[in-house]
Design a protein around this motif. Structure first.
Motif, mmCIF file in Angstrom:
data_model
loop_
_atom_site.group_PDB
_atom_site.id
_atom_site.type_symbol
_atom_site.label_atom_id
_atom_site.label_comp_id
_atom_site.label_asym_id
_atom_site.label_seq_id
_atom_site.Cartn_x
_atom_site.Cartn_y
_atom_site.Cartn_z
ATOM 1 N N UNK A 52 0.942 -1.256 -0.032
ATOM 2 C CA UNK A 52 -0.053 -0.102 -0.058
ATOM 3 C C UNK A 52 0.874 1.319 0.278
ATOM 4 N N UNK A 53 2.027 1.213 0.687
ATOM 5 C CA UNK A 53 2.916 2.268 0.503
ATOM 6 C C UNK A 53 3.319 2.971 -0.743
ATOM 7 N N UNK A 54 3.144 1.930 -1.756
ATOM 8 C CA UNK A 54 3.650 2.295 -3.268
ATOM 9 C C UNK A 54 2.321 3.456 -3.944
ATOM 10 N N UNK A 55 1.181 3.315 -3.120
ATOM 11 C CA UNK A 55 0.513 4.605 -3.539
ATOM 12 C C UNK A 55 0.983 5.806 -3.176
ATOM 13 N N UNK A 56 2.220 6.047 -2.424
ATOM 14 C CA UNK A 56 2.945 7.142 -2.446
ATOM 15 C C UNK A 56 4.474 7.093 -3.159
ATOM 16 N N UNK A 57 5.061 5.866 -2.915
ATOM 17 C CA UNK A 57 6.267 5.520 -3.458
ATOM 18 C C UNK A 57 6.225 5.723 -4.939
ATOM 19 N N UNK A 58 4.989 4.934 -5.591
ATOM 20 C CA UNK A 58 5.217 4.748 -7.222
ATOM 21 C C UNK A 58 3.756 5.547 -7.545
ATOM 22 N N UNK A 59 3.735 6.724 -7.139
ATOM 23 C CA UNK A 59 2.619 7.390 -7.454
ATOM 24 C C UNK A 59 2.593 7.839 -8.872
#
Length: 341
Positions: free
Chosen positions: A199-206
């Motif tokens: 879910x952190x990739x919603x920010x890391x790979x936005x």
């Protein structure tokens, strides 16, 4: 035609124009001092890098063009051992209606992503544990748009707009099949871990609301997706527990234990400390999640290798990084071809 189609052209040049977004424009020089532009372009299906030489119309265009602009890339495309190449490239701007159509992506792609989203939301509306059901459905509702556009990685696998949704959906389908085979595994916990592991990739790979090139963000760069994932899930869990305490206080196993195990799935999903996990997997669900994640990533890497390069020898393909060596043509292609006859 879209970028993913170019990878299947073969060695004979094909003249066409492709709408693209200019993702990266980097001026370089060869060892002999000849200037060229390392150009990365993207669309809803893929991204590719091309060398734009100084004696072409596209080189002059790129001198004033800006990253993120949307253009038509025209030329003779072909594929060789180095991937997609282009002869006599030229670039021109699209009008407003063409840009709007480009940003919508193909109807087929939109339908695929919507089917993935419906599958995920339906799965979590029907899990048994009320805490995990409330947590997952709330987060899905709040982060829907961000989740639908995030990439699962910056390279290697599912590195495209919507890639996180594709990766998560396939992992959930595998987890639904595997979990019942192992009585040690609690399916609700495993499914929630699959949903939240990246879910952190919603920010890391936005990706921006309008565009197909991932934008680096300070939060993603400073914290990374594992740390962000723990923060997001912890925040939502605590807020929901405060607003609806009966759900969290009247259910076994104890809520604090469930939260600890769920957070463990996020921090352990890379499997090894050398690969970025703060801890190694220590519960059955964490081991299963780690292997499902690796399996889906590797299968996507294989697809990229088969689609991205021509055969180097009959039935042999050069593997894309981080895979190595040569890959054999899947035997399933022979079976499927026979079925079509």
């Amino acid at each position: 035609m879209q970028l993913t189609d170019l990878k299947n052209l073969g060695s004979d040049p094909a003249s066409t124009a492709v709408p693209v977004q200019l993702a990266r424009i980097t001026t370089r020089q060869t060892a002999s001092g000849k200037p060229y532009i390392d150009l990365e372009v993207a669309d809803a299906t893929d991204s590719i890098r091309l060398k734009i030489w100084s004696d072409t119309d596209a080189f002059e265009f790129c001198q004033t063009a800006k990253e993120g602009e949307i253009c038509a890339l025209d030329g003779e495309f072909f594929v060789n051992d180095f991937g997609v190449n282009i002869n006599r490239p030229s670039l021109s701007y699209l009008d407003d209606s063409e840009i709007e159509s480009f940003l919508q992506g193909s109807p087929e792609r939109a339908r695929v992503l919507e089917d993935h989203w419906n599958y995920i939301t339906n799965l979590f509306e029907n899990i048994s544990d009320p805490r995990l059901k409330l947590l997952t459905t709330t987060v899905l509702s709040d982060l829907e748009e961000k989740w639908k556009r995030a990439g699962a990685a910056r390279s290697y696998h599912h590195a495209r707009r919507g890639g996180l949704l594709e990766h998560t959906t396939q992992m959930l389908k595998v987890s639904e099949a595997l979990a019942p085979q192992y009585p040690e595994v609690w399916p609700d916990l495993l499914h929630a871990g699959v949903l939240f592991h990246d879910i952190g990739k919603c920010w890391e790979n936005d990706y921006p609301a309008s565009g197909f090139t991932a934008q680096p963000a300070r939060m993603g760069e400073l914290l990374g997706h594992i740390t962000i994932g723990v923060e997001v899930v912890n925040k939502y869990w605590n807020q929901l527990r405060e607003s609806d305490p009966e759900v969290f206080e009247s259910t076994n196993p104890p809520s604090e234990l469930v939260k600890e195990h769920l957070l463990h799935l996020i921090v352990a999903h890379h499997g090894q400390m050398d690969f970025g996990s703060p801890v190694t997997p220590k519960i059955p669900e964490a081991w299963m999640l780690h292997y499902i994640d690796n399996l889906d990533a590797r299968m996507e890497m294989l697809r990229g290798s088969y689609a991205g390069d021509p055969e180097v020898e009959p039935d042999l393909y050069k593997a894309n990084r981080p895979l190595s060596g040569y890959l054999a043509r899947p035997i399933s292609e022979s079976i499927n071809a026979q079925d079509l006859e």
